[in-house]
Structures are given as C-alpha cells and as structure tokens.
Write a protein that holds these residues in place. Sequence first.
Motif, short mmCIF file in Angstrom:
data_model
loop_
_atom_site.label_atom_id
_atom_site.label_comp_id
_atom_site.label_asym_id
_atom_site.label_seq_id
_atom_site.Cartn_x
_atom_site.Cartn_y
_atom_site.Cartn_z
N LYS A 218 0.81 -1.21 0.00
CA LYS A 218 0.00 0.00 0.00
C LYS A 218 0.85 1.27 0.00
O LYS A 218 0.38 2.33 -0.41
CB LYS A 218 -0.93 -0.01 1.21
CG LYS A 218 -2.00 -1.09 1.13
CD LYS A 218 -2.94 -1.05 2.32
CE LYS A 218 -4.02 -2.11 2.19
NZ LYS A 218 -4.95 -2.11 3.34
N VAL A 482 -0.70 3.43 9.49
CA VAL A 482 -1.67 2.35 9.52
C VAL A 482 -0.98 1.04 9.19
O VAL A 482 -0.15 0.98 8.28
CB VAL A 482 -2.81 2.60 8.49
CG1 VAL A 482 -3.79 1.43 8.48
CG2 VAL A 482 -3.53 3.90 8.79
N GLY A 483 -1.30 -0.01 9.94
CA GLY A 483 -0.86 -1.35 9.58
C GLY A 483 0.59 -1.68 9.86
O GLY A 483 1.11 -2.67 9.33
N THR A 495 4.95 -3.87 6.41
CA THR A 495 4.39 -4.96 5.63
C THR A 495 3.64 -4.41 4.43
O THR A 495 3.59 -3.18 4.23
CB THR A 495 3.42 -5.80 6.50
OG1 THR A 495 2.19 -5.04 6.69
CG2 THR A 495 4.02 -6.12 7.86
N GLU A 497 0.63 -4.12 4.18
CA GLU A 497 -0.53 -3.40 4.68
C GLU A 497 -0.19 -2.07 5.33
O GLU A 497 -1.09 -1.33 5.75
CB GLU A 497 -1.28 -4.28 5.71
CG GLU A 497 -1.79 -5.60 5.16
CD GLU A 497 -2.85 -5.37 4.07
OE1 GLU A 497 -3.60 -4.38 4.17
OE2 GLU A 497 -2.90 -6.19 3.14
N THR A 498 1.10 -1.73 5.43
CA THR A 498 1.50 -0.51 6.12
C THR A 498 1.47 0.69 5.17
O THR A 498 1.97 0.62 4.04
CB THR A 498 2.93 -0.66 6.68
OG1 THR A 498 3.01 -1.88 7.43
CG2 THR A 498 3.27 0.51 7.59
#
Length: 501
Positions: A218, A482-483, A495, A497-498
């Motif tokens: 992301k 986030v994440g 990751t 998702e971060t």
Amino acid sequence: MRLPARLLPAAALVPTAALLTGCFASSGSGQASTDGEGSGQRIRIAMMLPPRSALSPLSDDAFKLSRWSTAETLVTLDEDGDAEPALATGWKQSGKTWTFTIRDGVTFHDGTKLTAQSVVRSLSEAAAASPKPRILDGVELTVRAKGDTVSVTTATEDPLVPQRLSSPQLSILSAKAYAGKTVDPLGTGTGAFELTEVNGTTSARLDRYDGYWGGQAKAPGIDVSFVPDGTARAAALRSGEADVVEAVPVSQAALVDQDLITEVPMPRTNTLYLNTEKGIFRDAGMRAAAREAIDAATIVKGVYEGRADVADGLLGPALPWASGLRDGRKVQRAEAGDPDGAAITIGTFTDRAELPEVAQTLQQQLQKAGFKVKLDVREYANIESDALAGEFDAFILSRATVLDSGDPAAYLYSDFASDGSFNIAQLADENVDRMVRKASETEAGDGRRRAVVEAEAAVLATDAAVPMLHERVIQGDAAGVVGVAHDPRERELITVETYVK
C-alpha cells in the motif's frame, strides 16, 4: 573509563533542530502513488542500529532486510513459533531429510525467477559462511534441488529444520547477490519492497516492487535513517520527522504522546555475562559473589522506570510456558566468595540507551560488594569483536532469546555451548553442552520445552550469565501510520498493509 561525561548522548548537547537536520533520509513524500490503497506517502523509519556488515543477510543486518519486507525466507513463524509457508508452499520430513516445495511465480527484484536452484545457492552460501549464521550453529546440512523441490539433509535428525529456515539470515536472494566478495542485497530480494539505495551507515531507500507475489504494498516506498541516539529517535517522533521509530528509550517514553507508543514484552533479556575462561571470574565463587551483589529490582525501577520485568531466568514473560515449567526448580550454584578488592572491567555499548546507565548502577552495586570496577562503553560495532574474544571480565548485553528460530534452544546453544558462535562468557561446561544439545535434538512440543528449561538451569548453575531483567519494546508510530507491525521477535515492521494516511 571510556564513558561520556554524565552518560549524556551527544544528541542531548545540541538543539533538537540542529540534531535532526540531515539525520533523516529524504522522504520523497511528494511523490504520489497511483496504485494501491495507500496515500502515496513514503514511510520514514528511524532505525536504532546502523548496518554492521553492509546489510549482508549472513549477519544480524538480515533482520533489517526482513523488517523492511525486502528479503524473504522459505518459511515464516506464527505467534506460537510454528512454521508457515512463505517462499516454500509446503514441506515434509523423512529421517534426516526435509523436502520443501518452492513457490511458483516468484521473481527477484532483478527480474530473474525464483527456482529450486536459487534456494540451493542461498542456503549453501549460508552454510559455508564463516562465521555461520547463528541458526546453523552445530548444524551440518546439505542442500539439493530436484524439479521444484529442495531437499535439506542434516547430519543428524533435526526436528526444527523449518523453524531454522525461517531465520532472516537464511533469506533467499538472486544469483546477482553472490557475484562479489560479499553478499549484496541491493535489488536482489523477493519482498514487497526493493532495496534500491544504501548510503553506508546513514540511510537506505526502498521502493515498492509491483511484481511482488504476495500482492502490491500500500505504500510507495520506505526511507530509512539509522539513528543510534535514542534521544534523537524520540525527538523525531515528537517533531513528525519520522513515521515509525524503533526502540524509543525508556527515558524518553514519558516525553512522548502515549497514544504514539506501543509497549510489548519481548523475548529479550538484559544479562551480565561473566568471563569463565580467564580473569577473576574463572572462579565460580567470584561469579557467585557478582550474582549476589546484583539488585535487579533497583535497575528496573531506576533505569527502566518500571518498563521491564525482573528476571527469574534467561527466558522471560514473552515465553510464558518457561515460568510454569520452572516453578519449584532449584538451581544448585556455588557459594559466594570474597571479592577482596578484585579489579574487573565491564564492557557494554551505547546503542541501547539504557545500557550505559545499567553499567553505572552495576558498578556501584559490585563496588559495594568489594569489587573494583572499571567500565568500557562504546558503540556496539566497535566493541562486539572484543566481547566475543573474551577481552572483558564481564559484559552487559541486551540479548534476544528467540531471535532466529522462534525457539530458545538455538540461543542457548549459540551463547553457552562450548562451540557456540556467540559465547561471550567463554563457557566450556560438559553438562551445559549435553543439556543444550538435548534441547536442540528434542522434537517440537512439550518435551522440547521441558528440555529447554533444563538447559537453562544448567547454564544458570554455572553463573556464567546473570539474567537481570526482561525488556519490553517501546515502538513509536506517528498518528497517521496504519498497519505497522509490532513484532516481539523483531522480524516484521513494514508490511504490505503498512501506509501513512
């Protein structure tokens, strides 16, 4: 005594604005991302330790590569330490041989394809390295490729081969990484982010790898700055100079918005290693005298401001089963002798901000017990070789106990077996050797955990290592992050998702 005046880091002697200028890599946050779900803002990280070995995966630098999601292993570990698929999709054991099926459709950052031969190359390089990665201490292995599988054969049956292969030091890189005299991870990994630039021990840059087999990240990239000074890292979090900050020092945690920090018990023990090979601590009675002189509760309260746990053994609350198996067990130790003014030198390092203050507190406690104590405090990169060579009477180390395999047997072997590669105490004890080998050879499960606790007791009986406290990691995450991962094993950080809002 090689110790900065009043233990003040250099960062505390200059204004914050001056300190931070030039400390952090250019974030490039103005470069918008057109893909993925993130905001398009690059993630700025302040890391604690600079690279020690030019980011070679065969060194402790491998954990940086793992935390940046750039280099990957055949398997990963779940929260309980059990192996899960990564670059390998499955595995099976037959006697001394484990066979791993290699994931199809994975490409390295240089565009070459992951194959069984790629895996054999990386694992063979690690097995032949000198020194070996810690996870391979005492392990002889042969690696062969057949079709889309890789067989790993050990000299004796090894129940933890999958867990061993989860160590970031056994990351799989492309052939290009091994073309020179040292292993080069630049553009040769398989992870969500490609390492594109390394500026010595100052900074590094990673860009999102759009061909990642696990799905597109992301965030468009990561900008890493290496900031050994804890005050500077905390200031970066407060000022917004960094999005994610490793290891906020205890002394700085109270100065940071508590919503921005996360505190997690770690499988990390602050231990005083005593040199059993030469000097005053060759004598078991003198080691016992040092152990009895230490008041760990005072260190936890005074140095860590209560953000740590007094140690009952080498394994702490991050491994709750250890305490249960240890209950009622009495360790037989030598009786304490009389130091009678014996002079000792204690070494430690500045990279973990609390350790110099721990050293000063220990100096006072040991002097009260009758020792004469000199301190030698440096950056870790400048003191590790002397510590491993046994140049100190004692050494204070903050040590991860399940860093490599998710299993503490590897740590016990590395640090306390007579042929262990990280044997700072220079310990050579037949009973310890026997017990750590037993723990290493026992199948995973309750039996192995019992063997680990028995090995721990054997080490404690020698007083070669005096566990003082178990640390908690304090990680700083800016409000818009986030994440981000909060991993007690220090393997994950950024990751797929971060991202930063």
